[in-house]
Design a protein around this motif. Structure first.
Motif, PDB file in Angstrom:
ATOM      1  N   GLY A   1      36.344  31.618  33.199  1.00  0.00           N
ATOM      2  CA  GLY A   1      37.536  32.253  33.749  1.00  0.00           C
ATOM      3  C   GLY A   1      38.557  31.275  34.259  1.00  0.00           C
ATOM      4  N   CYS A   2      39.790  31.795  34.420  1.00  0.00           N
ATOM      5  CA  CYS A   2      40.882  31.040  35.029  1.00  0.00           C
ATOM      6  C   CYS A   2      41.461  31.879  36.153  1.00  0.00           C
ATOM      7  CB  CYS A   2      41.976  30.715  34.006  1.00  0.00           C
ATOM      8  SG  CYS A   2      42.973  32.146  33.493  1.00  0.00           S
ATOM      9  N   ASN A   3      42.255  31.248  36.992  1.00  0.00           N
ATOM     10  CA  ASN A   3      42.911  31.930  38.100  1.00  0.00           C
ATOM     11  C   ASN A   3      44.381  31.533  38.142  1.00  0.00           C
ATOM     12  OD1 ASN A   3      39.962  31.279  38.859  1.00  0.00           O
ATOM     13  ND2 ASN A   3      40.479  32.939  40.253  1.00  0.00           N
ATOM     14  N   PHE A   4      45.236  32.528  38.452  1.00  0.00           N
ATOM     15  CA  PHE A   4      46.667  32.229  38.589  1.00  0.00           C
ATOM     16  C   PHE A   4      47.342  33.298  39.438  1.00  0.00           C
ATOM     17  CE2 PHE A   4      45.986  34.566  34.615  1.00  0.00           C
ATOM     18  CZ  PHE A   4      46.866  35.630  34.733  1.00  0.00           C
ATOM     19  N   PHE A   5      48.451  32.900  40.077  1.00  0.00           N
ATOM     20  CA  PHE A   5      49.304  33.846  40.773  1.00  0.00           C
ATOM     21  C   PHE A   5      50.285  34.455  39.780  1.00  0.00           C
ATOM     22  CE2 PHE A   5      48.217  31.176  44.510  1.00  0.00           C
ATOM     23  CZ  PHE A   5      47.827  32.175  45.404  1.00  0.00           C
ATOM     24  N   ASP A   6      50.452  35.781  39.860  1.00  0.00           N
ATOM     25  CA  ASP A   6      51.454  36.437  39.023  1.00  0.00           C
ATOM     26  C   ASP A   6      52.847  36.181  39.613  1.00  0.00           C
ATOM     27  OD1 ASP A   6      52.057  38.345  41.038  1.00  0.00           O
ATOM     28  OD2 ASP A   6      51.608  40.054  39.774  1.00  0.00           O
ATOM     29  N   PRO A   7      53.933  36.655  39.013  1.00  0.00           N
ATOM     30  CA  PRO A   7      55.280  36.326  39.511  1.00  0.00           C
ATOM     31  C   PRO A   7      55.582  36.848  40.915  1.00  0.00           C
ATOM     32  CG  PRO A   7      55.397  37.015  37.224  1.00  0.00           C
ATOM     33  CD  PRO A   7      54.004  37.315  37.690  1.00  0.00           C
ATOM     34  N   ASP A   8      54.706  37.702  41.470  1.00  0.00           N
ATOM     35  CA  ASP A   8      54.932  38.226  42.818  1.00  0.00           C
ATOM     36  C   ASP A   8      53.856  37.804  43.802  1.00  0.00           C
ATOM     37  OD1 ASP A   8      57.372  40.061  42.478  1.00  0.00           O
ATOM     38  OD2 ASP A   8      56.083  40.600  40.805  1.00  0.00           O
ATOM     39  N   GLY A   9      53.016  36.853  43.406  1.00  0.00           N
ATOM     40  CA  GLY A   9      52.043  36.309  44.341  1.00  0.00           C
ATOM     41  C   GLY A   9      50.705  37.023  44.376  1.00  0.00           C
ATOM     42  N   ILE A  10      50.425  37.895  43.395  1.00  0.00           N
ATOM     43  CA  ILE A  10      49.101  38.519  43.285  1.00  0.00           C
ATOM     44  C   ILE A  10      48.201  37.556  42.514  1.00  0.00           C
ATOM     45  CG2 ILE A  10      47.786  40.474  42.383  1.00  0.00           C
ATOM     46  CD1 ILE A  10      49.722  41.233  44.619  1.00  0.00           C
ATOM     47  N   LEU A  11      47.045  37.229  43.082  1.00  0.00           N
ATOM     48  CA  LEU A  11      46.139  36.310  42.399  1.00  0.00           C
ATOM     49  C   LEU A  11      45.333  37.068  41.351  1.00  0.00           C
ATOM     50  CD1 LEU A  11      45.245  33.309  42.431  1.00  0.00           C
ATOM     51  CD2 LEU A  11      43.213  34.098  43.643  1.00  0.00           C
ATOM     52  N   ILE A  12      45.386  36.590  40.125  1.00  0.00           N
ATOM     53  CA  ILE A  12      44.657  37.184  39.008  1.00  0.00           C
ATOM     54  C   ILE A  12      43.497  36.263  38.645  1.00  0.00           C
ATOM     55  CG2 ILE A  12      44.778  37.987  36.617  1.00  0.00           C
ATOM     56  CD1 ILE A  12      46.607  39.565  38.459  1.00  0.00           C
ATOM     57  N   GLU A  13      42.316  36.839  38.482  1.00  0.00           N
ATOM     58  CA  GLU A  13      41.167  36.115  37.939  1.00  0.00           C
ATOM     59  C   GLU A  13      40.857  36.737  36.587  1.00  0.00           C
ATOM     60  OE1 GLU A  13      36.419  35.504  38.826  1.00  0.00           O
ATOM     61  OE2 GLU A  13      37.805  35.525  40.532  1.00  0.00           O
ATOM     62  N   MET A  14      41.042  35.955  35.519  1.00  0.00           N
ATOM     63  CA  MET A  14      40.731  36.409  34.164  1.00  0.00           C
ATOM     64  C   MET A  14      39.368  35.875  33.790  1.00  0.00           C
ATOM     65  SD  MET A  14      43.258  38.237  32.865  1.00  0.00           S
ATOM     66  CE  MET A  14      42.835  38.188  31.132  1.00  0.00           C
ATOM     67  N   ASN A  15      38.458  36.778  33.472  1.00  0.00           N
ATOM     68  CA  ASN A  15      37.074  36.402  33.173  1.00  0.00           C
ATOM     69  C   ASN A  15      36.668  36.817  31.767  1.00  0.00           C
ATOM     70  OD1 ASN A  15      36.445  35.228  35.599  1.00  0.00           O
ATOM     71  ND2 ASN A  15      35.592  37.077  36.501  1.00  0.00           N
ATOM     72  N   GLN A  16      35.758  36.063  31.207  1.00  0.00           N
ATOM     73  CA  GLN A  16      35.069  36.446  29.986  1.00  0.00           C
ATOM     74  C   GLN A  16      33.583  36.310  30.263  1.00  0.00           C
ATOM     75  OE1 GLN A  16      36.451  34.509  26.434  1.00  0.00           O
ATOM     76  NE2 GLN A  16      34.834  35.350  25.160  1.00  0.00           N
ATOM     77  N   ILE A  17      32.867  37.425  30.187  1.00  0.00           N
ATOM     78  CA  ILE A  17      31.434  37.401  30.490  1.00  0.00           C
ATOM     79  C   ILE A  17      30.694  36.716  29.360  1.00  0.00           C
ATOM     80  CG2 ILE A  17      29.398  38.837  30.895  1.00  0.00           C
ATOM     81  CD1 ILE A  17      31.312  40.943  32.077  1.00  0.00           C
ATOM     82  N   LEU A  18      29.855  35.751  29.716  1.00  0.00           N
ATOM     83  CA  LEU A  18      29.100  34.990  28.735  1.00  0.00           C
ATOM     84  C   LEU A  18      27.690  35.542  28.637  1.00  0.00           C
ATOM     85  CD1 LEU A  18      30.253  31.412  29.778  1.00  0.00           C
ATOM     86  CD2 LEU A  18      31.262  32.916  28.032  1.00  0.00           C
ATOM     87  N   LYS A  19      27.105  35.446  27.464  1.00  0.00           N
ATOM     88  CA  LYS A  19      25.734  35.926  27.249  1.00  0.00           C
ATOM     89  C   LYS A  19      24.745  34.957  27.849  1.00  0.00           C
ATOM     90  CE  LYS A  19      27.315  39.334  24.785  1.00  0.00           C
ATOM     91  NZ  LYS A  19      27.424  40.649  25.362  1.00  0.00           N
TER      92      LYS A  19
END
Length: 199
Positions: free
Chosen positions: A181-199
């Motif tokens: 996964g990666c983490n980033f702030f969206d244009p309004d300061g909401i933190l997004i965690e994008m994940n991909q579940i691994l086997k």
């Protein structure tokens, strides 16, 4: 009061996208949603329906949530707000409301809302460190590297961590939970965690 105003007020208060009830019984998945998480034997009293974000520039937000993350727009209208039920903006102000869904037709939606007339003053740069009251939205994808790379190219995105392996203890003594996964702030300061579940 117009019909649209009444509908908008009902949506904002009830968190519904349409004037219909969820069916009393829904098909349950054959397997647990995640290892160590069982499907409830009977329906729980509440669904987490939607998170609505108040944004500076709704078109810029769409470039992230629709075009990069891949959510689908299912509602897009201008509403008249009271300033009371949703304590933002002035009474009678106009705001654009967009609702987006992922794979479930009922839960896990994201709303985007921008005040148009009169506008809400821009609060200035968002903080780059989180504190109490901060929000983290965790999303799952099958192409975390591609989506994180595309998000990093958008204006207003602040990456805090590139895609990498993260390992969490399993639930109830189960196997470790492995995600990329990666983490980033969206244009309004909401933190997004994008994940991909691994086997």
């Amino acid at each position: 009061m117009t019909r649209l105003t009444i509908l908008a007020a009902a949506m904002l208060l009830a968190g519904c996208a349409a004037a219909q009830e969820r069916p009393a019984t829904t098909a349950q998945p054959a397997q647990p949603a995640a290892p160590g998480v069982d499907v409830p034997a009977t329906a729980l009293p509440t669904d987490v329906r939607r998170t609505t974000l108040i944004v500076r520039d709704i078109e810029n937000s769409l470039r992230l949530y629709r075009d990069v993350i891949g959510l689908q727009v299912n509602y897009d209208t201008v509403v008249t707000t009271s300033g009371v039920a949703l304590p933002a903006g002035e009474p009678g102000a106009k705001a654009r409301l967009i609702l987006l869904n992922s794979n479930d037709p009922w839960v896990g939606w994201v709303g985007l809302m921008q005040w148009l007339d009169p506008k809400i003053p821009d609060p200035g740069p968002y903080p780059l460190r989180m504190k109490q009251g901060g929000v983290v939205m965790v999303m799952n994808t099958e192409d975390v590297d591609g989506r994180c790379a595309a998000a990093a190219k958008l204006p207003g995105i602040t990456m805090t961590a590139p895609p990498r392996l993260q390992v969490y203890p399993g639930r109830n003594g189960g196997p470790d939970i492995r995600v990329r996964g990666c983490n980033f702030f969206d244009p309004d300061g909401i933190l997004i965690e994008m994940n991909q579940i691994l086997k």
